[in-house]
Scaffold this active site. Structure first.
Site, PDB file in Angstrom:
ATOM      1  N   PRO A  79       0.820  -1.215   0.000  1.00  0.00           N
ATOM      2  CA  PRO A  79       0.000   0.000   0.000  1.00  0.00           C
ATOM      3  C   PRO A  79       0.857   1.269   0.000  1.00  0.00           C
ATOM      4  O   PRO A  79       0.362   2.349  -0.311  1.00  0.00           O
ATOM      5  CB  PRO A  79      -0.817  -0.092   1.305  1.00  0.00           C
ATOM      6  CG  PRO A  79      -0.536  -1.421   1.892  1.00  0.00           C
ATOM      7  CD  PRO A  79       0.653  -2.018   1.215  1.00  0.00           C
ATOM      8  N   GLU A 122       2.250  -7.001   8.885  1.00  0.00           N
ATOM      9  CA  GLU A 122       2.127  -5.533   8.910  1.00  0.00           C
ATOM     10  C   GLU A 122       3.080  -4.857   7.928  1.00  0.00           C
ATOM     11  O   GLU A 122       3.026  -3.648   7.731  1.00  0.00           O
ATOM     12  CB  GLU A 122       2.367  -5.010  10.331  1.00  0.00           C
ATOM     13  CG  GLU A 122       1.096  -4.836  11.145  1.00  0.00           C
ATOM     14  CD  GLU A 122       0.185  -6.056  11.095  1.00  0.00           C
ATOM     15  OE1 GLU A 122      -0.899  -5.944  10.484  1.00  0.00           O
ATOM     16  OE2 GLU A 122       0.557  -7.118  11.639  1.00  0.00           O
ATOM     17  N   ARG A 142      -2.348  -9.132 -20.691  1.00  0.00           N
ATOM     18  CA  ARG A 142      -3.108  -8.772 -21.889  1.00  0.00           C
ATOM     19  C   ARG A 142      -2.410  -7.711 -22.724  1.00  0.00           C
ATOM     20  O   ARG A 142      -2.827  -7.411 -23.833  1.00  0.00           O
ATOM     21  CB  ARG A 142      -4.535  -8.355 -21.528  1.00  0.00           C
ATOM     22  CG  ARG A 142      -4.638  -7.333 -20.444  1.00  0.00           C
ATOM     23  CD  ARG A 142      -6.058  -7.199 -19.943  1.00  0.00           C
ATOM     24  NE  ARG A 142      -6.974  -6.760 -20.982  1.00  0.00           N
ATOM     25  CZ  ARG A 142      -6.981  -5.561 -21.531  1.00  0.00           C
ATOM     26  NH1 ARG A 142      -6.107  -4.657 -21.154  1.00  0.00           N
ATOM     27  NH2 ARG A 142      -7.850  -5.249 -22.463  1.00  0.00           N
ATOM     28  N   ASP A 162      -7.774   0.181 -25.795  1.00  0.00           N
ATOM     29  CA  ASP A 162      -8.828  -0.132 -24.840  1.00  0.00           C
ATOM     30  C   ASP A 162      -9.140   1.019 -23.894  1.00  0.00           C
ATOM     31  O   ASP A 162      -8.296   1.833 -23.617  1.00  0.00           O
ATOM     32  CB  ASP A 162      -8.329  -1.275 -23.959  1.00  0.00           C
ATOM     33  CG  ASP A 162      -9.277  -2.427 -24.026  1.00  0.00           C
ATOM     34  OD1 ASP A 162     -10.331  -2.237 -24.621  1.00  0.00           O
ATOM     35  OD2 ASP A 162      -8.941  -3.480 -23.488  1.00  0.00           O
TER      36      ASP A 162
HETATM   37  N1  4GX Z   1      -1.636  -2.742  -2.971  1.00  0.00           N
HETATM   38  N2  4GX Z   1      -1.165  -5.354   0.881  1.00  0.00           N
HETATM   39  C1  4GX Z   1       1.151  -6.042   1.242  1.00  0.00           C
HETATM   40  C2  4GX Z   1       1.948  -6.468   3.506  1.00  0.00           C
HETATM   41  C3  4GX Z   1       2.676  -5.178   3.547  1.00  0.00           C
HETATM   42  C4  4GX Z   1       2.285  -4.137   4.381  1.00  0.00           C
HETATM   43  C5  4GX Z   1       3.012  -2.972   4.387  1.00  0.00           C
HETATM   44  C6  4GX Z   1       4.438  -3.925   2.754  1.00  0.00           C
HETATM   45  C7  4GX Z   1       4.111  -2.867   3.598  1.00  0.00           C
HETATM   46  C8  4GX Z   1      -1.564  -3.904  -1.109  1.00  0.00           C
HETATM   47  C9  4GX Z   1      -2.250  -2.893  -1.815  1.00  0.00           C
HETATM   48  C10 4GX Z   1      -1.913  -4.393   0.228  1.00  0.00           C
HETATM   49  C11 4GX Z   1      -1.512  -5.761   2.213  1.00  0.00           C
HETATM   50  C12 4GX Z   1      -0.039  -6.089   0.324  1.00  0.00           C
HETATM   51  C13 4GX Z   1      -0.321  -5.709   3.127  1.00  0.00           C
HETATM   52  N3  4GX Z   1       3.737  -5.049   2.736  1.00  0.00           N
HETATM   53  N4  4GX Z   1      -0.590  -4.310  -1.900  1.00  0.00           N
HETATM   54  N5  4GX Z   1       0.800  -6.462   2.597  1.00  0.00           N
HETATM   55  N6  4GX Z   1      -3.293  -2.177  -1.398  1.00  0.00           N
HETATM   56  O1  4GX Z   1      -2.864  -3.920   0.788  1.00  0.00           O
HETATM   57  O2  4GX Z   1      -0.624  -3.604  -3.017  1.00  0.00           O
END
Ligand code: 4GX
Length: 267
Positions: A91, A118, A156, A171
């Site tokens: 995130p 986390e 794709r 697209d």
């Molecule tokens: N877009 N997640 C990663 C573990 C995490 C947490 C903090 C790194 C830092 C997410 C999203 C997402 C959940 C994947 C927590 N890794 N990934 N994970 N939104 O929510 O890509």
């Protein structure tokens, strides 16, 4: 293109990789995908991958061991000579967009790191990861579904995966607008008729109508996209394509055709 996935839940990927465009692309040898279980790189009896955060706080973090050695074995050591581009789904990453997908589709070897818990010990980013990508501003439990989102968007765009190499590019989001309304048979369904212009056979009128509808719908639902497009057009009119990804502009009408063809093929 080859995609390697590093995850604690390799079994999540099997059905996803087997069906639809991703399955077809793999069958055709256009995309090669390998899924790696991070626990294969653990060295302790409990196959530990996480630990509690320094400074306190809730939950656990992914520790440098075994993650860094896993990435290094799959992608090679970080640096200018590394043959693969290593992306961690997070995130905290840069938002995934259609232009970014277009760039990633040109990468020869991609390694996707799916985190859980986390987060990841920050030294892992420094030592082994090239880029963080987010699929949106919400928090999931792991990077596996984000990795699938990225792969599905990517595959794709790989030349030869869709029937027509042009169709992916023109697209929907290729022109930065939403798709307008679309119809198939029957011409009247529960009293609702297909707009007359679409059945007129007048291709110029149809193209105009679709462009109007796309713009109208985008104005209503995603005014931010219309503003972004106007900004791009202002820059393009000044004679500079600031983004350099060739995705600016587009008539709207052409975009509809590609999307429709895809929908047919897929179903
Ligand atoms: N877009 N997640 C990663 C573990 C995490 C947490 C903090 C790194 C830092 C997410 C999203 C997402 C959940 C994947 C927590 N890794 N990934 N994970 N939104 O929510 O890509």
């Amino acid at each position: 293109m080859r995609i390697d996935i590093i995850t604690l839940f390799p079994e999540l990927f099997a059905p996803f990789l087997d069906v639809s465009f991703v399955g077809q692309a793999r069958e055709k040898g256009l995309v090669e995908v390998a899924v790696h279980d991070l626990r294969d790189w653990t060295t302790d009896r409990h196959r530990t991958v996480d630990d509690s955060p320094y400074g306190g706080g809730p939950g656990m973090l992914m520790a440098p061991e075994p993650l860094v050695p896993a990435i290094e074995e799959v992608a090679g050591p970080k640096g200018p000579d590394r043959p693969a581009h290593v992306v961690a789904m997070s995130p905290q990453g840069a938002p995934l967009t259609q232009p970014r997908l277009g760039e990633l589709a040109g990468v020869d070897r991609l390694v996707l790191v799916c985190g859980r818990y986390e987060g990841i010990d920050d030294r892992v980013y420094e030592l082994a990861i090239d880029e963080e990508i987010s699929i949106g501003d919400y928090v999931l439990s792991g990077g596996e579904v984000p990795a699938m989102v990225l792969i599905e968007g990517l595959v794709r765009l790989v030349p030869g995966v869709l029937g027509n190499p042009e169709s992916a590019r023109i697209d929907s989001f290729g022109g930065g607008l939403l798709e307008g309304p679309q119809y198939t048979r029957p011409p009247i369904y529960r009293g609702l008729a297909v707009p007359e212009v679409l059945r007129s056979g007048d291709h110029a009128a149809i193209a105009r109508w679709r462009a109007e509808q796309a713009l109208e719908r985008t104005r209503k639902r995603r005014p931010d996209l219309v503003s972004a497009r106007e900004d791009r057009e202002a820059v393009t009119d000044a004679g500079v394509d600031a983004r350099g990804d060739g995705s600016g502009g587009g008539s709207g009408a052409d975009e509809d055709r590609g999307a429709k063809r895809d929908a047919k093929r897929e179903s």
